[in-house]
Design an enzyme around this catalytic site. Structure first.
Site, PDB file in Angstrom:
ATOM      1  N   PHE B 383      -9.239   0.750  -1.131  1.00  0.00           N
ATOM      2  CA  PHE B 383      -8.891   1.528   0.067  1.00  0.00           C
ATOM      3  C   PHE B 383      -7.778   2.540  -0.178  1.00  0.00           C
ATOM      4  O   PHE B 383      -7.520   3.364   0.688  1.00  0.00           O
ATOM      5  CB  PHE B 383      -8.655   0.647   1.307  1.00  0.00           C
ATOM      6  CG  PHE B 383      -7.542  -0.337   1.236  1.00  0.00           C
ATOM      7  CD1 PHE B 383      -6.237   0.070   1.094  1.00  0.00           C
ATOM      8  CD2 PHE B 383      -7.814  -1.697   1.372  1.00  0.00           C
ATOM      9  CE1 PHE B 383      -5.208  -0.852   1.060  1.00  0.00           C
ATOM     10  CE2 PHE B 383      -6.782  -2.625   1.337  1.00  0.00           C
ATOM     11  CZ  PHE B 383      -5.481  -2.190   1.176  1.00  0.00           C
ATOM     12  N   ARG B 446      -1.977  -8.820  -2.268  1.00  0.00           N
ATOM     13  CA  ARG B 446      -0.873  -9.277  -1.414  1.00  0.00           C
ATOM     14  C   ARG B 446       0.013 -10.282  -2.133  1.00  0.00           C
ATOM     15  O   ARG B 446       0.498 -11.229  -1.537  1.00  0.00           O
ATOM     16  CB  ARG B 446      -1.432  -9.917  -0.155  1.00  0.00           C
ATOM     17  CG  ARG B 446      -2.352  -9.004   0.589  1.00  0.00           C
ATOM     18  CD  ARG B 446      -2.781  -9.569   1.896  1.00  0.00           C
ATOM     19  NE  ARG B 446      -2.768  -8.515   2.879  1.00  0.00           N
ATOM     20  CZ  ARG B 446      -3.185  -8.648   4.130  1.00  0.00           C
ATOM     21  NH1 ARG B 446      -3.626  -9.785   4.549  1.00  0.00           N
ATOM     22  NH2 ARG B 446      -3.139  -7.646   4.958  1.00  0.00           N
TER      23      ARG B 446
HETATM   24  C1  HEM Z   1       2.927   6.455  -2.974  1.00  0.00           C
HETATM   25  C2  HEM Z   1       1.757   6.064  -3.065  1.00  0.00           C
HETATM   26  C3  HEM Z   1       1.316   4.625  -2.898  1.00  0.00           C
HETATM   27  C4  HEM Z   1       1.467   3.579  -3.776  1.00  0.00           C
HETATM   28  C5  HEM Z   1       2.095   3.610  -5.146  1.00  0.00           C
HETATM   29  C6  HEM Z   1       0.876   2.422  -3.152  1.00  0.00           C
HETATM   30  C7  HEM Z   1       0.817   1.168  -3.747  1.00  0.00           C
HETATM   31  C8  HEM Z   1       0.295   0.038  -3.146  1.00  0.00           C
HETATM   32  C9  HEM Z   1       0.121  -1.252  -3.781  1.00  0.00           C
HETATM   33  C10 HEM Z   1       0.506  -1.586  -5.221  1.00  0.00           C
HETATM   34  C11 HEM Z   1      -0.420  -2.088  -2.874  1.00  0.00           C
HETATM   35  C12 HEM Z   1      -0.879  -3.522  -3.116  1.00  0.00           C
HETATM   36  C13 HEM Z   1       0.074  -4.548  -2.693  1.00  0.00           C
HETATM   37  C14 HEM Z   1      -0.514  -5.937  -2.805  1.00  0.00           C
HETATM   38  O1  HEM Z   1      -1.695  -6.163  -2.562  1.00  0.00           O
HETATM   39  O2  HEM Z   1       0.261  -6.843  -3.161  1.00  0.00           O
HETATM   40  C15 HEM Z   1      -0.591  -1.355  -1.660  1.00  0.00           C
HETATM   41  C16 HEM Z   1      -1.119  -1.864  -0.492  1.00  0.00           C
HETATM   42  C17 HEM Z   1      -1.483  -1.101   0.593  1.00  0.00           C
HETATM   43  N1  HEM Z   1      -1.359   0.285   0.727  1.00  0.00           N
HETATM   44 FE1  HEM Z   1      -0.476   1.530  -0.589  1.00  0.00          FE
HETATM   45  N2  HEM Z   1       0.396   2.786  -1.937  1.00  0.00           N
HETATM   46  C18 HEM Z   1       0.640   4.117  -1.737  1.00  0.00           C
HETATM   47  C19 HEM Z   1       0.292   4.890  -0.635  1.00  0.00           C
HETATM   48  C20 HEM Z   1      -0.433   4.414   0.437  1.00  0.00           C
HETATM   49  C21 HEM Z   1      -0.911   5.228   1.519  1.00  0.00           C
HETATM   50  C22 HEM Z   1      -0.736   6.727   1.632  1.00  0.00           C
HETATM   51  C23 HEM Z   1      -1.570   4.389   2.373  1.00  0.00           C
HETATM   52  C24 HEM Z   1      -2.296   4.679   3.663  1.00  0.00           C
HETATM   53  C25 HEM Z   1      -2.329   5.752   4.301  1.00  0.00           C
HETATM   54  C26 HEM Z   1      -1.470   3.049   1.831  1.00  0.00           C
HETATM   55  C27 HEM Z   1      -1.995   1.928   2.434  1.00  0.00           C
HETATM   56  C28 HEM Z   1      -1.887   0.640   1.948  1.00  0.00           C
HETATM   57  C29 HEM Z   1      -2.359  -0.529   2.641  1.00  0.00           C
HETATM   58  C30 HEM Z   1      -3.033  -0.577   3.998  1.00  0.00           C
HETATM   59  C31 HEM Z   1      -2.092  -1.633   1.793  1.00  0.00           C
HETATM   60  C32 HEM Z   1      -2.423  -3.108   2.059  1.00  0.00           C
HETATM   61  C33 HEM Z   1      -1.298  -3.852   2.666  1.00  0.00           C
HETATM   62  C34 HEM Z   1      -1.611  -5.322   2.803  1.00  0.00           C
HETATM   63  O3  HEM Z   1      -2.330  -5.882   1.965  1.00  0.00           O
HETATM   64  O4  HEM Z   1      -1.151  -5.903   3.786  1.00  0.00           O
HETATM   65  N3  HEM Z   1      -0.793   3.102   0.659  1.00  0.00           N
HETATM   66  N4  HEM Z   1      -0.154  -0.040  -1.844  1.00  0.00           N
END
Ligand code: HEM
Ligand code: CU
Lengths: 165, 556
Positions: B383, B446
């Site tokens: 996603f 997560r």
């Molecule tokens: C700077 C850029 C970004 C990085 C490096 C990043 C990195 C990450 C990582 C590593 C996770 C996984 C965490 C886990 O499962 O333990 C995560 C989860 C997530 N990210 Fe990002 N992300 C970025 C930008 C975004 C953006 C722009 C969005 C949405 C518009 C987003 C939405 C999400 C969502 C919804 C999750 C899941 C949260 C959950 O499992 O409760 N991310 N992100």
């Protein structure tokens, strides 16, 4: 300006071909899923009935979690209870070639249960019973990992199936 | 340029309308600026660099940070941007003011109050339940009340758009509604149907339990209601991007909309098919019969059909534009596209990443194949290609003309703005590939993997790529935030003859030739509701009549 009389949607010939291809793709996927489900027997969890998460210790199955031998050397059942932040039992040992059915539930919040190297992957939801099976043909250690956030200790929650030769 | 068939001048947004749209964008970008700070922290944690002790003012735990990351990025940035953008599109598309501006204002300020009410307990570490807040894990009641206010506020903004659309209909009998306005209102209608699930979950199950009026929650029923909303949520994110790709991007590359009728058909299909398929997020759940899961898998494959149509139509209109710009040969038109235009390049790269996201989505939806990846790192890998790429990168692209349009100021450093797209794109390719791979190897999502005792050696080669790619992504989005901020606050103004226009593309065929059935609400709405009742009714009936409120709340 063409009038309202034309109720047919104009579709470009290339687009018409693409629509055919797209529908072909989707039908192919459905067939593949059916093959995996019916011919290879890869099933997802289904409704296995309920259990009261507050009185698991009095439950006939989950009151005494652990391994049950059904057919020695061949068929086993294991009852697993998840609590923050560990599984009971944590360690399970079965012989090579064993078919093991995992029954699991949670006594507190939602947990996950994913067993490395197999198709056993299920949510453990308090009040519900999860069930999937796997056959172990290769000796070794297989971790089962909690993959749903269950609290601050979530990252350390796992257990191991040992398959003996 | 005026593309209207009539000779009347285009009605641009008034000053106060621009201000109203603009304040949506301010809240959206502010939420994103905070939300993405946790992204590289999470990614670097996976790579073995634990920044949490040093940055403890940002989050007291990985999970508190992840809650902020999910809520601010996926719920707040998206919802505020989308409602603001669609309000602008409805006014500009219909060439008339909002019918009841106070209604839209009421909805917006309700969303703001909701945002603040949700943020307070999260920041106080009293709602570290992640953005899916699965019961019986329990947050402060303020968290849920705030979320309800955000959702109901967005409904009210949707009603405001609907009344405006209806007023236009009355004033223009026999004329096809402008596609952009119709698509906006369809998106809000889909959102209205879809969010009934989560609203019921919070109001009927979670809050009564949090207040102690009931003995607890039924976690399985809660999950079912949550995912009733959870999947269409992704269409709420992506449809405004589709709208831009269908109707704005072609104009920006100097072309036309390939087919007004097909674009409408696609949006109607999303209205009908977005909701009745939430069980594909619950393939691994107990408590739901496998047969129903299979039916939802088939419906999910069906909803990929309008996306496959979109793929063709959008590429066709880009090709039309590229050839008009002098592109020759099989691929020459691609080179001829205006890649140096920051708004265009962010959206083109968004589309390319979305092809991978779409393929991954079909894999996720494929019933038993889901066992190989459910709740693994594959899912966030997936996603970030959809909500964090297709939607977010498109919204960034839109902002690069929308902010100059709203403020009357020139975009600050367009070259830097365009470079940001390539940086984010490159980082995303590395990050998302590594996330998919370790997911297939069994890494749970997560989870702060640095703390996990079960990580095998073999993952190390992928884990550092997550940290590396994630940091690069962060740079790309920080460029967006800085460029937008400087653009908005600078003194410089655009001269009167260089003001930015809303780039609405003309259709190759006259919209009036679009069949009437593609401009009628009733048949599509009835089909949508009928499909929801058929696909969810029996299971919801079963789960509700057998409800057991046996799970008391647990704090994280
Ligand atoms: C700077 C850029 C970004 C990085 C490096 C990043 C990195 C990450 C990582 C590593 C996770 C996984 C965490 C886990 O499962 O333990 C995560 C989860 C997530 N990210 Fe990002 N992300 C970025 C930008 C975004 C953006 C722009 C969005 C949405 C518009 C987003 C939405 C999400 C969502 C919804 C999750 C899941 C949260 C959950 O499992 O409760 N991310 N992100
Ligand atoms: Cu757990």
């Amino acid at each position: 300006m063409s009038g309202d009389a034309d109720q047919h949607i104009h579709i470009d010939p290339y687009e018409r071909n693409w629509i055919r291809i797209a529908i072909g793709f989707l039908v192919f996927f459905v067939v593949m899923i059916l093959v995996a489900g019916l011919a290879l027997g890869i099933q997802v969890p289904t409704d296995e009935g309920r259990v009261d998460p507050n009185t698991l210790d009095q439950d006939s199955r989950f009151g005494n979690p652990g391994l049950r031998e059904i057919v020695p050397g061949e068929e086993y059942e294991v009852y697993i209870v998840a609590h923050r932040f560990s599984f009971t039992p944590r360690e399970i040992t079965v012989p090579k070639g064993a078919k093991v059915t995992f029954w699991a539930t949670s006594g507190d919040v939602q947990h996950g249960f994913a067993l490395e190297g197999t198709n056993v992957n299920m949510m453990l939801v308090p009040g519900q019973v999860s069930k999937l099976s796997a056959t172990f043909d290769t000796p070794g250690q297989y971790d089962f990992i909690c993959h749903e956030y269950c609290g601050l200790g979530h990252a350390v929650m796992f257990g191991t199936v040992t398959v003996e030769s | 340029m005026i593309e209207d068939r009539t000779t009347q001048p285009v009605r641009e947004l008034t000053k106060s309308e621009k201000r109203f749209v603009g304040i949506h964008i301010i809240f959206a970008v502010a939420a994103l600026s905070i939300g993405i700070q946790y992204g590289p922290m999470q990614a670097l944690e996976h790579a073995g660099l634990d920044l949490y002790p040093k940055l403890s003012f940002l989050a007291s735990s990985y999970y508190q940070g992840l809650t902020l990351h999910g809520v601010l990025n996926a719920l707040i940035w998206t919802t505020f941007f989308i409602t603001g953008f669609l309000t602008m599109v409805v006014i500009r598309g219909l060439q008339r003011p909002l019918k009841y501006p106070w209604l839209n204002r009421l909805g917006f300020w309700m969303m703001v109050v909701g945002l603040v009410t949700t943020a307070i307990p999260i920041l106080a570490d009293k709602a570290t339940v992640l953005y899916t807040f699965y019961p019986p894990m329990e947050a402060s009641s303020l968290f849920y009340i705030g979320l309800v206010l955000v959702v109901v506020g967005s409904w009210i903004e949707g009603y405001g758009m609907y009344f405006t659309f209806y007023a236009w209909r009355k004033e223009n009998p026999g004329t096809r509604s402008p596609f952009v306005a119709l698509a906006s209102v369809i998106t809000m209608a889909m959102w209205q149907i879809a969010t009934l699930g989560v609203a019921t979950e919070i109001l009927a199950i979670i809050l009564p339990s949090v207040f102690g009026w009931t003995s607890g929650t039924d976690p399985q029923l809660s999950r079912t209601l949550f995912w009733f909303t959870g999947h269409p949520l992704v269409y709420f994110w992506v449809l405004p991007a589709y709208l831009s790709w269908y109707a704005f991007l072609p104009k920006q590359v100097g072309g036309k909309m390939f087919s007004d009728s097909l674009a409408r058909l696609v949006f109607w299909l999303f209205l009908v098919l977005s909701t009745p398929l939430g069980f594909h997020h619950q393939f691994t759940d107990p408590g739901i019969p496998a047969g129903w899961k299979f039916i939802h898998a088939l419906l999910t494959l069906a909803v990929s059909f309008p996306s496959l149509l979109t793929l063709f139509t959008v590429i066709a209109s880009l090709e039309y534009g590229g050839r008009k710009r002098g592109g020759k040969g099989l691929f020459g038109w691609i080179k001829a596209l205006p890649w140096s235009n920051p708004s265009v390049v962010w959206q083109l790269l968004a589309g390319i990443l979305f092809v991978f996201g779409g393929i991954g989505g079909i894999i996720n939806a494929s019933y038993n194949v889901n066992l190989a990846l459910h709740n693994t790192s594959w899912i966030p890998g997936h996603f970030h290609l959809t909500v964090a790429s297709a939607a977010t990168m498109s919204f960034v692209g839109i902002s690069f003309w929308l902010v100059p349009y709203l403020t009357g100021k020139p975009l600050w450093k367009p070259k830097l703005a365009a470079a940001g797209a390539w940086i984010y794109f490159g980082g995303m390719l590395i990050f998302s590939n590594a996330m998919h791979v370790i997911g297939l190897l069994g890494a749970p999502r997560r989870t702060p993997l640095g703390l996990a005792p079960y990580i095998p050696e073999e993952w190390a080669g992928h884990l550092w790529r997550i940290g590396f790619g994630g940091t690069i992504m962060w740079i790309g989005l920080m460029i967006f935030i800085i460029v937008t901020l400087v653009t908005a606050v600078q003194r410089k103004r655009l001269p009167a003859d260089e003001l930015v226009e809303v780039p609405i593309a003309e259709s190759i065929r006259d919209p009036q030739a679009t069949p009437v059935w593609l401009d009628r609400w009733r048949p599509w709405l009835i089909t949508a509701i009928l499909l929801v009742v058929l696909s969810y009714g029996p299971q919801l009936y079963e789960q509700i009549t057998q409800v057991q409120l046996t799970s008391p709340g647990f704090s994280p």
